[in-house]
Write a protein that holds these residues in place. Structure first.
Motif, PDB file in Angstrom:
ATOM      1  N   ASP A   1      -0.025  -1.614   7.990  1.00 50.31           N
ATOM      2  CA  ASP A   1      -0.298  -0.456   7.139  1.00 50.31           C
ATOM      3  C   ASP A   1       0.427  -0.551   5.793  1.00 50.31           C
ATOM      4  O   ASP A   1       0.104   0.190   4.866  1.00 50.31           O
ATOM      5  CB  ASP A   1       0.117   0.834   7.845  1.00 50.31           C
ATOM      6  N   ASP A   2       1.426  -1.430   5.714  1.00 50.81           N
ATOM      7  CA  ASP A   2       2.159  -1.601   4.451  1.00 50.81           C
ATOM      8  C   ASP A   2       1.367  -2.409   3.432  1.00 50.81           C
ATOM      9  O   ASP A   2       1.686  -2.387   2.242  1.00 50.81           O
ATOM     10  CB  ASP A   2       3.484  -2.336   4.690  1.00 50.81           C
ATOM     11  N   LEU A   3       0.359  -3.152   3.897  1.00 54.49           N
ATOM     12  CA  LEU A   3      -0.261  -4.195   3.080  1.00 54.49           C
ATOM     13  C   LEU A   3      -1.695  -3.870   2.700  1.00 54.49           C
ATOM     14  O   LEU A   3      -2.438  -3.268   3.472  1.00 54.49           O
ATOM     15  CB  LEU A   3      -0.236  -5.526   3.838  1.00 54.49           C
ATOM     16  N   VAL A   4      -2.082  -4.294   1.497  1.00 53.72           N
ATOM     17  CA  VAL A   4      -3.457  -4.195   1.040  1.00 53.72           C
ATOM     18  C   VAL A   4      -3.743  -5.434   0.181  1.00 53.72           C
ATOM     19  O   VAL A   4      -2.882  -5.891  -0.571  1.00 53.72           O
ATOM     20  CB  VAL A   4      -3.685  -2.900   0.224  1.00 53.72           C
ATOM     21  N   ALA A   5      -4.935  -6.000   0.329  1.00 51.87           N
ATOM     22  CA  ALA A   5      -5.307  -7.196  -0.434  1.00 51.87           C
ATOM     23  C   ALA A   5      -5.882  -6.793  -1.784  1.00 51.87           C
ATOM     24  O   ALA A   5      -6.742  -5.907  -1.860  1.00 51.87           O
ATOM     25  CB  ALA A   5      -6.317  -8.032   0.345  1.00 51.87           C
ATOM     26  N   VAL A   6      -5.398  -7.421  -2.845  1.00 55.32           N
ATOM     27  CA  VAL A   6      -5.894  -7.161  -4.196  1.00 55.32           C
ATOM     28  C   VAL A   6      -6.211  -8.501  -4.869  1.00 55.32           C
ATOM     29  O   VAL A   6      -5.614  -9.528  -4.543  1.00 55.32           O
ATOM     30  CB  VAL A   6      -4.867  -6.382  -5.036  1.00 55.32           C
ATOM     31  N   ARG A   7      -7.154  -8.467  -5.796  1.00 56.42           N
ATOM     32  CA  ARG A   7      -7.511  -9.675  -6.533  1.00 56.42           C
ATOM     33  C   ARG A   7      -6.789  -9.670  -7.874  1.00 56.42           C
ATOM     34  O   ARG A   7      -6.909  -8.724  -8.655  1.00 56.42           O
ATOM     35  CB  ARG A   7      -9.032  -9.757  -6.755  1.00 56.42           C
TER      36      ARG A   7
ATOM     37  N   ALA B   1       4.895   1.041  -4.115  1.00 57.89           N
ATOM     38  CA  ALA B   1       3.467   0.950  -3.808  1.00 57.89           C
ATOM     39  C   ALA B   1       2.727   0.324  -4.988  1.00 57.89           C
ATOM     40  O   ALA B   1       2.947   0.683  -6.136  1.00 57.89           O
ATOM     41  CB  ALA B   1       2.908   2.336  -3.511  1.00 57.89           C
ATOM     42  N   GLY B   2       1.856  -0.636  -4.679  1.00 63.02           N
ATOM     43  CA  GLY B   2       1.081  -1.306  -5.708  1.00 63.02           C
ATOM     44  C   GLY B   2       1.661  -2.619  -6.181  1.00 63.02           C
ATOM     45  O   GLY B   2       0.958  -3.401  -6.833  1.00 63.02           O
ATOM     46  N   SER B   3       2.926  -2.889  -5.865  1.00 60.50           N
ATOM     47  CA  SER B   3       3.547  -4.138  -6.313  1.00 60.50           C
ATOM     48  C   SER B   3       3.145  -5.293  -5.398  1.00 60.50           C
ATOM     49  O   SER B   3       2.910  -5.110  -4.206  1.00 60.50           O
ATOM     50  CB  SER B   3       5.069  -4.000  -6.340  1.00 60.50           C
TER      51      SER B   3
ATOM     52  N   ASP C   1       0.824  -1.203   0.000  1.00 57.59           N
ATOM     53  CA  ASP C   1       0.000   0.000   0.000  1.00 57.59           C
ATOM     54  C   ASP C   1       0.861   1.256   0.000  1.00 57.59           C
ATOM     55  O   ASP C   1       0.366   2.359  -0.239  1.00 57.59           O
ATOM     56  CB  ASP C   1      -0.920  -0.003   1.228  1.00 57.59           C
ATOM     57  N   ARG C   2       2.158   1.075   0.238  1.00 55.25           N
ATOM     58  CA  ARG C   2       3.105   2.195   0.219  1.00 55.25           C
ATOM     59  C   ARG C   2       4.494   1.631  -0.033  1.00 55.25           C
ATOM     60  O   ARG C   2       4.726   0.429   0.101  1.00 55.25           O
ATOM     61  CB  ARG C   2       3.067   2.963   1.542  1.00 55.25           C
ATOM     62  N   ALA C   3       5.413   2.497  -0.389  1.00 52.85           N
ATOM     63  CA  ALA C   3       6.775   2.057  -0.683  1.00 52.85           C
ATOM     64  C   ALA C   3       7.484   1.635   0.593  1.00 52.85           C
ATOM     65  O   ALA C   3       7.272   2.216   1.664  1.00 52.85           O
ATOM     66  CB  ALA C   3       7.550   3.177  -1.372  1.00 52.85           C
TER      67      ALA C   3
END
Length: 207
Positions: free
Chosen positions: A58-64, A97-99, A46-48
């Motif tokens: 806070d660094d992590l976000v779940a994506v499909r 971020a986003g990777s 979710d961030r670099a």
């Protein structure tokens, strides 16, 4: 008796074309739904982050995403347990971020012996916008005006900047700043400490 004409609607070309269009739309829709069901929730950044940073929720976000079987094992599904609690993990490599989060990028803090090495870096011997988290190669050689035929040598490769200090006067009278770099204990040999203490240090930022 006049022959009677019989209308056979199933032979009407317009009806057949309509049936084929409906059938095609149904098949296409089924395939799209099936493709959507192939996606899996993976952790992404979710961030670099920079090497050595502590892992935080806070660094992590779940994506499909949908990954091929050849690469899916390299990444961390969101429904899989972490090997250790997050506060016992640190990032082993830089991430944008986003990777997607690779399994190899999460490293236990306890498994890595690390130290912070202070470097006295003269003005002009490092990028002007050097900042925390940057990766640099550390070169040491003769300073400007030194009468020596020795060439600069790279003594540390791709180490992380922990902190850049304010400029202050060095022993030679020129301005310098103290830069802290994060190094593995296996890199921190006596010869390295002696070399950076006695030579002219130059920092080269690497990607």
């Amino acid at each position: 008796m006049a022959s009677r004409l019989h209308h056979r609607p199933w032979r009407d070309p317009r009806l057949l074309i309509g049936v084929l269009l409906v059938l095609g739309s149904t098949i296409l829709g089924a395939r799209l739904v099936a493709a959507a069901d192939d996606t899996v929730r993976y952790w992404a950044l979710d961030r670099a982050v920079a090497p050595g940073d502590s892992v935080s929720a806070d660094d992590l976000v779940a994506v499909r995403v949908r990954l091929s079987s050849k690469v899916s094992d390299n990444y961390l599904p969101a429904d899989e347990e972490f090997a250790e609690p997050l506060d016992a993990l640190q990032w082993g490599e830089r991430g944008a971020a986003g990777s997607l989060v690779e399994r190899s990028s999460l490293q236990p803090k306890s498994s890595l012996g690390r130290s912070q090495l202070p470097l006295s870096v003269a003005t002009g011997a490092s990028p002007a916008d050097l900042a925390r988290g940057d990766l640099v190669d550390v070169w040491v050689g003769p300073g400007p005006g030194d009468e020596s035929d020795d060439e600069a040598v790279r003594i540390l490769q791709a180490v992380r900047i922990v902190e850049t200090g304010d400029e202050s006067a060095s022993i030679g009278g020129s301005l310098a700043q103290t830069v802290l770099v994060d190094v593995a204990d296996t890199q921190l040999q006596g010869s390295v400490v002696g070399t950076v203490a006695s030579g002219h240090v130059t920092l080269v930022r690497v990607s």
